[in-house]
Design an enzyme around this catalytic site. Structure first.
Site, PDB file in Angstrom:
ATOM      1  CG  HIS A  63     -35.605  -4.068  56.810  1.00  0.00           C
ATOM      2  ND1 HIS A  63     -35.135  -4.477  55.570  1.00  0.00           N
ATOM      3  CD2 HIS A  63     -36.931  -3.828  56.646  1.00  0.00           C
ATOM      4  CE1 HIS A  63     -36.145  -4.476  54.712  1.00  0.00           C
ATOM      5  NE2 HIS A  63     -37.235  -4.091  55.337  1.00  0.00           N
ATOM      6  CG  HIS A  88     -40.421   0.127  54.253  1.00  0.00           C
ATOM      7  ND1 HIS A  88     -39.130   0.291  54.697  1.00  0.00           N
ATOM      8  CD2 HIS A  88     -40.609  -1.218  54.143  1.00  0.00           C
ATOM      9  CE1 HIS A  88     -38.564  -0.906  54.837  1.00  0.00           C
ATOM     10  NE2 HIS A  88     -39.448  -1.837  54.505  1.00  0.00           N
ATOM     11  CD  GLU A  92     -47.354  -4.985  55.745  1.00  0.00           C
ATOM     12  OE1 GLU A  92     -46.878  -4.141  54.952  1.00  0.00           O
ATOM     13  OE2 GLU A  92     -47.405  -6.190  55.502  1.00  0.00           O
ATOM     14  CG  ASP A  93     -44.423  -5.107  60.062  1.00  0.00           C
ATOM     15  OD1 ASP A  93     -45.435  -5.679  59.643  1.00  0.00           O
ATOM     16  OD2 ASP A  93     -43.328  -5.140  59.473  1.00  0.00           O
ATOM     17  CG  ASP A 154     -39.082  -3.901  51.704  1.00  0.00           C
ATOM     18  OD1 ASP A 154     -38.310  -4.153  52.650  1.00  0.00           O
ATOM     19  OD2 ASP A 154     -40.270  -4.283  51.665  1.00  0.00           O
ATOM     20  CG  ASP A 274     -21.711 -13.251  25.123  1.00  0.00           C
ATOM     21  OD1 ASP A 274     -21.684 -14.462  25.422  1.00  0.00           O
ATOM     22  OD2 ASP A 274     -22.758 -12.610  24.966  1.00  0.00           O
TER      23      ASP A 274
HETATM   24 MN    MN Z   1     -39.441  -4.047  54.731  1.00  0.00          MN
END
Ligand code: MN
Length: 335
Positions: A63, A88, A92-93, A154, A274
């Site tokens: 990812h 990134h 956080e993880d 992301d 169109d």
């Molecule tokens: Mn992410």
């Protein structure tokens, strides 16, 4: 309960391949220092995410690599953004802390990673009613626009891989994408990404309508392609004769924009004339740009009858996001 057996050796090879493709996608403008810092970010991210997998079962690290690649290839961002994209999700993880990032890369990087971590909290509490104000606020309060750009990359990758999510989550993520991220991408001038985000979101929020429009578009794709070719031929010839350096390409209308038209104006698919557009991009000196665009307009309308009320002059007054162009709708001799 995990019953799948993973071929870890093979996966390691695939991860390294994905990384190499990322580095190649950056192009030739990278120094030795750039390569070193990229590799460092990659190694840290691989190690930090090593026991994590995405819902699809693939190693999580694919990812951030994919997000970094979108930044490089589709948004044309520089090495700093690509490095931050690789990192990134670490703070956080995983066990990686902001201080780790600052120590290893310096404050330029840790500020962006910090912004990416914080922005998530704000995004989580925003509803569609607040979207407009929120977008304005976001742009004005983020002192580094790269935070928002990486966030959009992301989201684009998450939307491209939304298939494997639970359906209630799909719906939440998809609607958030259409009210927040697509307008944000548009505001920042990433037209292709905006359009892809809208289409991907619609696929989950209005699956039947999406399917129906998609099938109809697919059905007469060949007819349309042939028509575009015939339509462009005389214009192309005249542009060459007059010595323009140009590119001319057909752009089919997106599923979302067709849906929007059907929805808002209450017209049927068959009544949308169109369904495709042709884009003529000319390469001229800045001081001749405006005059040249009108020359091209005059060439086009020598061959095809314009509808005067459909003329939009985004050159004299560019759009807020900096977009400059002339738009018109014309009729072919066959109607
Ligand atoms: Mn992410």
């Amino acid at each position: 309960m995990q019953t799948t057996e993973y071929n870890l050796k093979e996966e390691r090879k695939q991860i390294l391949d994905a990384y190499r493709s990322l580095v190649r996608s950056i192009g030739s403008k990278k120094s030795k220092e750039d390569l070193e810092i990229l590799r460092k970010a990659f190694d840290i991210a691989v190690e930090a995410h090593k026991d994590m997998r995405r819902k699809s079962g693939e190693p999580y690290i694919f990812h951030p690599i994919a997000v970094a690649r979108i930044c490089a290839e589709e948004m044309g961002l520089g090495v700093t953004s690509i490095v931050c994209a690789l990192l990134h999700d670490t703070v956080e993880d995983t066990y990686v802390t902001l201080e780790d990032v600052e120590r290893q890369f310096g404050s330029k990087y840790s500020k962006i990673v910090d912004g990416l971590t914080k922005i998530d909290e704000v995004f989580d509490y925003t509803t569609s009613d607040q979207a407009e104000n929120f977008r304005k606020l976001l742009i004005s309060m983020t002192d580094d626009v790269r935070v928002i750009l990486i966030k959009i990359a992301d989201r684009l990758h998450n939307m491209r891989t939304l298939e494997s999510m639970r359906s209630d989550k799909q719906l939440k993520i998809a609607s958030e994408t259409s009210f927040l991220y697509a307008p944000l991408a548009h505001r920042l001038g990433f037209y292709n990404i905006k359009s892809e985000l809208e289409d991907l979101a619609l696929r989950y929020t209005e699956p039947e309508a999406y399917q129906e429009i998609q099938e109809k578009l697919e059905k007469d794709k060949e007819v349309r392609t042939r028509f575009i070719r015939h339509f462009s031929a005389p214009i192309k010839k005249e542009l060459e004769t007059q010595g323009f350096s140009f590119e001319i390409k057909g752009r089919p209308k997106s599923v979302y924009s067709i849906w929007n038209k059907i929805h808002k104006k209450g017209v049927a698919f068959e009544e949308i004339y169109d369904l495709f557009a042709i884009r003529i991009i000319i390469d001229s000196k800045p001081e001749y740009e405006k005059a040249d665009c009108w020359k091209v307009y005059s060439i086009v309308t020598d061959f095809y009858k314009p509808s005067p009320e459909r003329l939009r002059d985004w050159i004299t007054t560019p759009k807020q996001n900096g977009y400059e162009s002339l738009h018109t709708t014309v009729m072919s001799p066959t109607g």
